[in-house]
Design an enzyme around this catalytic site. Structure first.
Site, PDB file in Angstrom:
ATOM      1  N   ASP A 159       4.425 -46.350 -24.573  1.00 23.86           N
ATOM      2  CA  ASP A 159       5.339 -46.553 -23.741  1.00 23.86           C
ATOM      3  C   ASP A 159       6.228 -47.230 -23.431  1.00 23.86           C
ATOM      4  OD1 ASP A 159       5.011 -46.333 -20.912  1.00 23.86           O
ATOM      5  OD2 ASP A 159       3.747 -47.905 -20.871  1.00 23.86           O
ATOM      6  N   TRP A 188      13.822 -46.868 -20.592  1.00 25.21           N
ATOM      7  CA  TRP A 188      15.194 -46.989 -21.841  1.00 25.21           C
ATOM      8  C   TRP A 188      15.813 -46.177 -21.506  1.00 25.21           C
ATOM      9  CZ3 TRP A 188      17.456 -43.507 -24.773  1.00 25.21           C
ATOM     10  CH2 TRP A 188      17.837 -44.102 -25.889  1.00 25.21           C
ATOM     11  N   HIS A 233      12.267 -39.904 -24.120  1.00 18.02           N
ATOM     12  CA  HIS A 233      11.334 -39.305 -24.418  1.00 18.02           C
ATOM     13  C   HIS A 233      11.494 -38.961 -26.660  1.00 18.02           C
ATOM     14  CE1 HIS A 233       8.795 -39.514 -21.825  1.00 18.02           C
ATOM     15  NE2 HIS A 233       9.101 -38.900 -20.892  1.00 18.02           N
ATOM     16  N   TRP A 284      -0.355 -35.174 -17.106  1.00 16.74           N
ATOM     17  CA  TRP A 284      -0.073 -33.951 -16.455  1.00 16.74           C
ATOM     18  C   TRP A 284       0.565 -34.269 -15.088  1.00 16.74           C
ATOM     19  CZ3 TRP A 284      -0.043 -29.804 -18.964  1.00 16.74           C
ATOM     20  CH2 TRP A 284      -0.654 -29.705 -20.177  1.00 16.74           C
ATOM     21  N   LEU A 329      -0.216 -41.888 -45.856  1.00 19.30           N
ATOM     22  CA  LEU A 329      -0.537 -42.603 -44.306  1.00 19.30           C
ATOM     23  C   LEU A 329      -1.110 -40.471 -43.603  1.00 19.30           C
ATOM     24  CD1 LEU A 329       0.505 -44.807 -42.144  1.00 19.30           C
ATOM     25  CD2 LEU A 329       1.351 -43.295 -42.185  1.00 19.30           C
ATOM     26  N   LEU A 344      -4.741 -50.485 -21.206  1.00 23.95           N
ATOM     27  CA  LEU A 344      -5.178 -49.855 -22.303  1.00 23.95           C
ATOM     28  C   LEU A 344      -4.971 -48.048 -21.502  1.00 23.95           C
ATOM     29  CD1 LEU A 344      -8.488 -50.395 -23.503  1.00 23.95           C
ATOM     30  CD2 LEU A 344      -6.134 -49.728 -25.139  1.00 23.95           C
TER      31      LEU A 344
HETATM   32  C1  IPE Z   1       0.615 -44.344 -21.468  1.00 27.64           C
HETATM   33  O1  IPE Z   1       1.659 -44.400 -21.242  1.00 27.64           O
HETATM   34  C2  IPE Z   1       0.740 -42.724 -22.323  1.00 27.64           C
HETATM   35  C3  IPE Z   1       1.236 -42.810 -23.224  1.00 27.64           C
HETATM   36  C4  IPE Z   1       2.372 -43.728 -23.645  1.00 27.64           C
HETATM   37  C5  IPE Z   1       1.188 -40.980 -23.697  1.00 27.64           C
HETATM   38  P1  IPE Z   1       1.649 -44.138 -19.594  1.00 27.64           P
HETATM   39  O2  IPE Z   1       3.060 -44.154 -18.562  1.00 27.64           O
HETATM   40  O3  IPE Z   1       1.454 -42.458 -19.420  1.00 27.64           O
HETATM   41  O4  IPE Z   1       1.008 -45.494 -18.562  1.00 27.64           O
HETATM   42  P2  IPE Z   1       0.092 -45.616 -17.080  1.00 27.64           P
HETATM   43  O5  IPE Z   1       0.476 -44.666 -15.944  1.00 27.64           O
HETATM   44  O6  IPE Z   1       1.771 -46.415 -16.608  1.00 27.64           O
HETATM   45  O7  IPE Z   1      -0.333 -46.829 -16.764  1.00 27.64           O
HETATM   46  C1  IPE Z   2       5.625 -43.062 -22.577  1.00 22.15           C
HETATM   47  O1  IPE Z   2       7.099 -43.508 -21.891  1.00 22.15           O
HETATM   48  C2  IPE Z   2       5.321 -42.040 -22.982  1.00 22.15           C
HETATM   49  C3  IPE Z   2       4.999 -41.107 -22.476  1.00 22.15           C
HETATM   50  C4  IPE Z   2       3.683 -41.610 -21.269  1.00 22.15           C
HETATM   51  C5  IPE Z   2       4.390 -39.510 -22.626  1.00 22.15           C
HETATM   52  P1  IPE Z   2       7.086 -43.404 -20.619  1.00 22.15           P
HETATM   53  O2  IPE Z   2       7.201 -42.070 -20.553  1.00 22.15           O
HETATM   54  O3  IPE Z   2       5.735 -43.440 -19.607  1.00 22.15           O
HETATM   55  O4  IPE Z   2       7.512 -44.608 -19.911  1.00 22.15           O
HETATM   56  P2  IPE Z   2       8.162 -45.087 -18.903  1.00 22.15           P
HETATM   57  O5  IPE Z   2       7.086 -46.092 -18.861  1.00 22.15           O
HETATM   58  O6  IPE Z   2       8.439 -44.888 -17.343  1.00 22.15           O
HETATM   59  O7  IPE Z   2       9.463 -46.479 -19.700  1.00 22.15           O
HETATM   60 MG    MG Z   3       4.848 -45.203 -18.799  1.00 22.75          MG
END
Ligand code: IPE
Ligand code: IPE
Ligand code: MG
Length: 242
Positions: A15, A20, A32, A64, A126, A183
């Site tokens: 996350d 970033w 990403h 989504w 791995l 989580l």
């Molecule tokens: C969890 O991160 C999903 C992934 C890292 C793929 P999110 O950014 O979607 O989680 P929430 O919405 O902050 O809980």
């Molecule tokens: C996690 O990074 C990657 C995915 C959920 C695909 P985020 O896109 O949730 O990044 P933040 O939480 O907005 O910084």
């Molecule tokens: Mg996030």
């Protein structure tokens, strides 16, 4: 550092990509993209430290709900990165597995997944499980449905066998980057006895040193699985005379 207490299986909620990018006045997709680089570095570092299974949360069933542009950008990036990286994964002995609901994915994404999996199927160094369109609740529900379809009773051993990560032992350590302490529907079933490590480091910045901090922390924990410390030490239990 010495790696005498390394987890067998590490799972990561990757996350912080969006933040970033925001900090750098870049579009979220740039975060990403950098996240993919961070994953490559992390997989190498895990292998170098003797970790055998790495499971990463790449796209949740709830993601989504993001703006269409970000969702389609993530799908494109996923398919492109996969096609581009498969040779290297192959060379590095990484077995790639995708975990999640495949039903709503585009033919292009599905094709890249199938190609990635079949090209790396025989690798053994791995195992890299990429959770894509994954949700812990989906996983439990699909496992229950499978067990029902087999006409078997819903008991833990049957569910365990039907879960999407049945090919690997449960994660020893779950890491979440990006500062949130939740989580977000990741590995609800499998993380029952995992150790947790939360860090503010944003996923694109998660490097070898950050990984080592998590492993060091893990190495200092006592995993009791419901027992007492004395039992784990093999000490006689004075209370009941055994
Ligand atoms: C969890 O991160 C999903 C992934 C890292 C793929 P999110 O950014 O979607 O989680 P929430 O919405 O902050 O809980
Ligand atoms: C996690 O990074 C990657 C995915 C959920 C695909 P985020 O896109 O949730 O990044 P933040 O939480 O907005 O910084
Ligand atoms: Mg996030």
């Amino acid at each position: 550092m010495a790696y005498d207490h390394v987890p067998h299986h590490i799972a990561i909620v990757m996350d912080g990509n969006g933040r970033w990018a925001n900090k750098r006045f870049l579009p979220r997709i740039a975060g990403h993209r950098q996240g993919v680089e961070s994953l490559k570095r992390c997989a190498k570092a895990c292998d170098a430290r003797g970790i055998r299974v790495l499971t990463v949360f790449a796209f949740s069933s709830e993601n989504w709900k993001r703006p269409t542009e970000e969702v389609s950008g993530l799908m494109d990036l996923f398919a492109m990165a996969l096609t581009r990286e498969v040779k290297q994964l192959q060379a590095d002995g990484v077995q790639l597995r995708f975990v999640g609901d495949r039903r709503s994915l585009s033919p292009r994404v599905l094709r890249s997944m199938e190609e990635g999996e079949s090209a790396t199927a025989h690798n053994t160094r791995l195992t890299l499980n990429a959770c894509f369109n994954y949700g812990g609740r989906w996983d439990i529900a699909q496992a229950a449905q499978k067990v029902l379809d087999q006409g078997l009773p819903i008991i833990e051993t049957h569910l365990n066998r039907a879960m999407s990560l049945a090919h690997v032992p449960d994660p020893d350590l779950v890491i979440r980057t990006g500062g949130e302490h939740r989580l977000s529907n990741f590995l609800l079933w499998q993380a029952a006895y995992s150790e947790f490590f939360f860090t503010d480091v944003l996923w694109p910045d998660f490097d070898e040193a950050a990984l080592d901090l998590a492993i060091d922390s893990f190495a200092q924990r006592e995993r009791r699985f419901g027992m007492t410390s004395d039992q784990l030490d093999g000490e006689p239990n004075l209370a009941d005379g055994t």
